[in-house]
Motif scaffolding. Structure first.
Motif, short mmCIF file in Angstrom:
data_model
loop_
_atom_site.label_atom_id
_atom_site.label_comp_id
_atom_site.label_asym_id
_atom_site.label_seq_id
_atom_site.Cartn_x
_atom_site.Cartn_y
_atom_site.Cartn_z
N LYS A 52 0.87 -1.18 0.00
CA LYS A 52 0.00 0.00 0.00
C LYS A 52 0.90 1.23 0.00
O LYS A 52 1.89 1.27 0.71
CB LYS A 52 -0.87 0.04 1.26
N LEU A 53 0.52 2.22 -0.81
CA LEU A 53 1.27 3.47 -0.85
C LEU A 53 0.28 4.62 -0.70
O LEU A 53 -0.62 4.79 -1.52
CB LEU A 53 2.04 3.59 -2.17
N ASN A 54 0.43 5.38 0.37
CA ASN A 54 -0.43 6.52 0.66
C ASN A 54 -0.02 7.66 -0.28
O ASN A 54 1.09 8.18 -0.18
CB ASN A 54 -0.27 6.92 2.13
N VAL A 55 -0.92 8.06 -1.19
CA VAL A 55 -0.58 9.07 -2.19
C VAL A 55 -0.41 10.47 -1.58
O VAL A 55 0.30 11.30 -2.16
CB VAL A 55 -1.60 9.12 -3.35
N ASP A 56 -1.03 10.72 -0.45
CA ASP A 56 -0.87 12.03 0.19
C ASP A 56 0.56 12.19 0.72
O ASP A 56 1.12 13.28 0.66
CB ASP A 56 -1.86 12.19 1.36
N ASP A 57 1.12 11.11 1.24
CA ASP A 57 2.46 11.16 1.83
C ASP A 57 3.57 10.83 0.84
O ASP A 57 4.74 11.04 1.15
CB ASP A 57 2.54 10.17 3.00
N ASN A 58 3.22 10.29 -0.32
CA ASN A 58 4.22 9.82 -1.29
C ASN A 58 3.85 10.26 -2.70
O ASN A 58 3.61 9.46 -3.59
CB ASN A 58 4.33 8.29 -1.22
N GLN A 59 3.83 11.56 -2.90
CA GLN A 59 3.36 12.13 -4.15
C GLN A 59 4.31 11.87 -5.33
O GLN A 59 3.87 11.81 -6.48
CB GLN A 59 3.09 13.61 -3.99
N ALA A 60 5.59 11.71 -5.07
CA ALA A 60 6.55 11.51 -6.16
C ALA A 60 6.27 10.22 -6.93
O ALA A 60 6.24 10.21 -8.17
CB ALA A 60 7.99 11.50 -5.62
N THR A 61 6.02 9.13 -6.21
CA THR A 61 5.75 7.85 -6.87
C THR A 61 4.41 7.89 -7.58
O THR A 61 4.29 7.42 -8.71
CB THR A 61 5.80 6.69 -5.85
N ALA A 62 3.40 8.46 -6.94
CA ALA A 62 2.08 8.57 -7.57
C ALA A 62 2.19 9.38 -8.86
O ALA A 62 1.62 9.00 -9.89
CB ALA A 62 1.09 9.21 -6.61
#
Length: 103
Positions: A52-62
């Motif tokens: 799981k990757l939280n898009v709010d906290d990890n915007q670069a990957t998203a």
């Protein structure tokens, strides 16, 4: 078991085998529906790694993968993206899809 991953460890965590990455956010209603399905699948199929990757906290990957809507499931096989699934999907539908990549 679903692994929480971040921008920092994304590549390392998703480079080998069949991996499903759930791009989500805590405020997202459909994400809250998808999450238990991902949890169930992770308990039932130990040959697939679920993250799981939280898009709010990890915007670069998203941003790198062009994630515009959540939930989005990214399917990687041996480090290469083989599928991207947007929106909520029931367990049976995901099982059928993943079986094609696991073969």
């Amino acid at each position: 078991m679903v692994h929480e991953i971040t921008d920092a460890d994304f590549e390392k965590e998703t480079e080998k085998g069949l991996v499903v990455i759930d791009f989500w956010a805590p405020w997202c209603g459909p994400c809250k529906m998808q999450s238990p399905v991902i949890e169930e699948l992770s308990e039932e199929d130990k040959d697939i790694k679920f993250c799981k990757l939280n898009v709010d906290d990890n915007q670069a990957t998203a941003s790198k993968f062009g994630i515009m809507s959540i939930p989005t499931l990214l399917v990687k096989k041996d480090g290469k993206v083989v599928d991207q699934i947007v929106g909520y999907h029931p367990k049976e539908q995901l099982q059928k899809l993943l079986a094609e990549y696991a073969a």
